[in-house]
Design a protein around this motif. Sequence first.
Motif, PDB file in Angstrom:
ATOM      1  N   SER A 189     -11.977   6.934  10.116  1.00  0.00           N
ATOM      2  CA  SER A 189     -11.814   8.130  10.941  1.00  0.00           C
ATOM      3  C   SER A 189     -12.046   9.337  10.035  1.00  0.00           C
ATOM      4  CB  SER A 189     -10.416   8.189  11.552  1.00  0.00           C
ATOM      5  OG  SER A 189      -9.436   8.287  10.531  1.00  0.00           O
ATOM      6  N   ALA A 225     -10.986  12.548  10.258  1.00  0.00           N
ATOM      7  CA  ALA A 225      -9.869  13.447   9.978  1.00  0.00           C
ATOM      8  C   ALA A 225      -8.847  12.807   9.046  1.00  0.00           C
ATOM      9  CB  ALA A 225      -9.211  13.868  11.292  1.00  0.00           C
ATOM     10  N   GLU A 226      -8.446  11.564   9.324  1.00  0.00           N
ATOM     11  CA  GLU A 226      -7.351  10.935   8.583  1.00  0.00           C
ATOM     12  C   GLU A 226      -7.823   9.961   7.505  1.00  0.00           C
ATOM     13  OE1 GLU A 226      -5.198   9.017  11.634  1.00  0.00           O
ATOM     14  OE2 GLU A 226      -4.617  10.869  12.665  1.00  0.00           O
ATOM     15  N   GLN A 227      -9.113   9.639   7.477  1.00  0.00           N
ATOM     16  CA  GLN A 227      -9.651   8.622   6.563  1.00  0.00           C
ATOM     17  C   GLN A 227      -8.993   7.272   6.791  1.00  0.00           C
ATOM     18  OE1 GLN A 227     -11.304  10.469   3.146  1.00  0.00           O
ATOM     19  NE2 GLN A 227     -11.735  11.530   5.043  1.00  0.00           N
ATOM     20  N   LYS A 228      -8.691   6.975   8.015  1.00  0.00           N
ATOM     21  CA  LYS A 228      -8.079   5.694   8.363  1.00  0.00           C
ATOM     22  C   LYS A 228      -9.181   4.664   8.602  1.00  0.00           C
ATOM     23  CE  LYS A 228      -5.317   3.445  11.947  1.00  0.00           C
ATOM     24  NZ  LYS A 228      -4.640   3.616  13.265  1.00  0.00           N
ATOM     25  N   GLN A 276     -15.509  17.211   8.731  1.00  0.00           N
ATOM     26  CA  GLN A 276     -14.143  17.376   9.239  1.00  0.00           C
ATOM     27  C   GLN A 276     -14.006  18.708   9.975  1.00  0.00           C
ATOM     28  OE1 GLN A 276     -12.053  16.880   5.526  1.00  0.00           O
ATOM     29  NE2 GLN A 276     -11.567  14.715   5.923  1.00  0.00           N
ATOM     30  N   ALA A 311      -1.912   2.258   4.441  1.00  0.00           N
ATOM     31  CA  ALA A 311      -1.664   3.099   5.607  1.00  0.00           C
ATOM     32  C   ALA A 311      -0.238   2.929   6.114  1.00  0.00           C
ATOM     33  CB  ALA A 311      -2.667   2.764   6.707  1.00  0.00           C
ATOM     34  N   ALA A 317       2.774   5.667   6.226  1.00  0.00           N
ATOM     35  CA  ALA A 317       3.495   5.966   7.471  1.00  0.00           C
ATOM     36  C   ALA A 317       4.995   5.817   7.291  1.00  0.00           C
ATOM     37  CB  ALA A 317       3.005   5.048   8.591  1.00  0.00           C
ATOM     38  N   ASP A 358       6.426   8.749   5.387  1.00  0.00           N
ATOM     39  CA  ASP A 358       6.574   9.942   6.214  1.00  0.00           C
ATOM     40  C   ASP A 358       7.845   9.848   7.070  1.00  0.00           C
ATOM     41  OD1 ASP A 358       4.259  10.924   5.171  1.00  0.00           O
ATOM     42  OD2 ASP A 358       2.984  10.211   6.815  1.00  0.00           O
TER      43      ASP A 358
END
Length: 538
Positions: free
Chosen positions: A303, A305-308, A499, A531, A535, A538
């Motif tokens: 992705s 935006a998140e580099q996922k 981005q 990842a 998470a 956070d």
Amino acid sequence: MLQGKASQVDDQSNPLSTADNKTNNLHWDLWVLLFFIVICSAAAIHFDIFEELVELTEKYEKYQLDEVFTVLICCSVFFLVFSIRRVHELRSEMQHRLHIEKGLFQQAMFDELTGLPNRRYFTALLNQRIEWSHDNKQQLALVLLDISDFKLINDIQGHATGDKLLQAVAKFLKQSSPNQEYLARLSGNEFAIIINAEQLKVELSAQKMLDSLTQGFLLKGELKRLQAAIGISCMSSESDTAEELLRTANIALHEAKRQGKHRYAQFVPIMDLKLRKRKQLEIALRQAINNNLLELHYQPIFSCAEQKLLGYEALCRWNDPTLGSVSPDIFIDIAEETGLIEPLGRWVMREAIREATAWPAELFVSVNVSPKQFYRKSFVDSISNALREHQLAAHRLEIEITENCLVLEPESASKALFELKEMGVSSALDDFGTGYSSLSYLRNFKFDKLKIDRSFIEFLHLSDDDQMLVRAIIEMSSSLGMTTTAEGIEAAEQLQILQQLGAHQVQGFLLGKPKNAMTTKQHCMSELLSAHSAADGD
């Protein structure tokens, strides 16, 4: 047009014109024969026979001269009528025989569909022209024209449409060729033309042919656009036979195809060496496919935006024990030319689906599909069977197709995409922005994703124009409900700009190079653990 001695030789060596000459000569021979019979009969009556009759009448008074003379005249008339009738029968028989000979010659030397000379007759004509060129010290050029994807046209649109297209191409070549008598159909979709290299600029003529084919032909009210490849060989001291000139022109034709569709190439000796090496690669590739010696590498897709990590694109790799590592640009091109792309594509699809089952369930695999593979009637069923066999959820598979998959038969393409979507398989339009009618495809086909071609990304951080184009593509695809994936990310500045522009997905060497199946499995596990850890933190 070449004139003089050559045209005389042509008339003498053409069996059709020879047959016509035979018929004319026969007419004169018959009239001469008839005239000879009449003269001989008259002479016989006037001299010898008349004297004999006079003697007979004097000896035998019971016969009157006028009676005998009347009988003689009747016999002469009967003989004359019989001779004329027999001569007429012989003439009719000869004409019938010549007609049969013409028909047999037409069948043996001319193409039934287009009416053009076939390879056998054309080879004789070519030898003839070569001899004339040597005698007159003039240059000769042989042009071979091959219609691209003609087998695909026959398979999808039917042989009747293919035949009409061939007839249309033959008509076009007749009208545009300066020497119609030196135009032939050598095989299913290959035509040949002999031209004088000094009178015409050969390359300009070749480009004109390509441009005219692109304009298309109207068949049943529908415009059929064609692409072609052209090979050119100019006569030299080494190519002083028809067989050699055909061989070198065919090598140039292969080179034109290798460079890409709708191109021409003129033969140079180095092409011969390249073709031999290419043939060696073809044999080795066939063995590699049959013996399962290829492997898949996978490039990660993130992705933006998140580099996922979202999934991987499957890329075929070939490391031959003898030839070493062979570039995909080379062996994929060979597979396309030789028809090996279909078994190769089937293997890639099944292998990618099989190996993706070892990944976490949230990751997808993206597989490139060639036009020949896409248009097979069994294409959708083969995907369904592979998914079912390896128990991979359909939404985890994405197929990538280029605009070439959509050109020939839009209705069939639309149906296949709809069936895949109903199954749950997503579709992506690859190399978006490089075709001449991409916008019409977005309107007519419901893709899930657009892949922005790397040519727009390469100078993204250096060119304001490229940034404006990429922004327009992203906004347009978003408004149509499609995801965008930018390919070829190699600099951090490119990623930052994407981005800012709102791209959805990215892939490239900056983010991850293609890895083999084992390394990919380890990579995806590592990425997902990272990842999850982030998470949890956070």
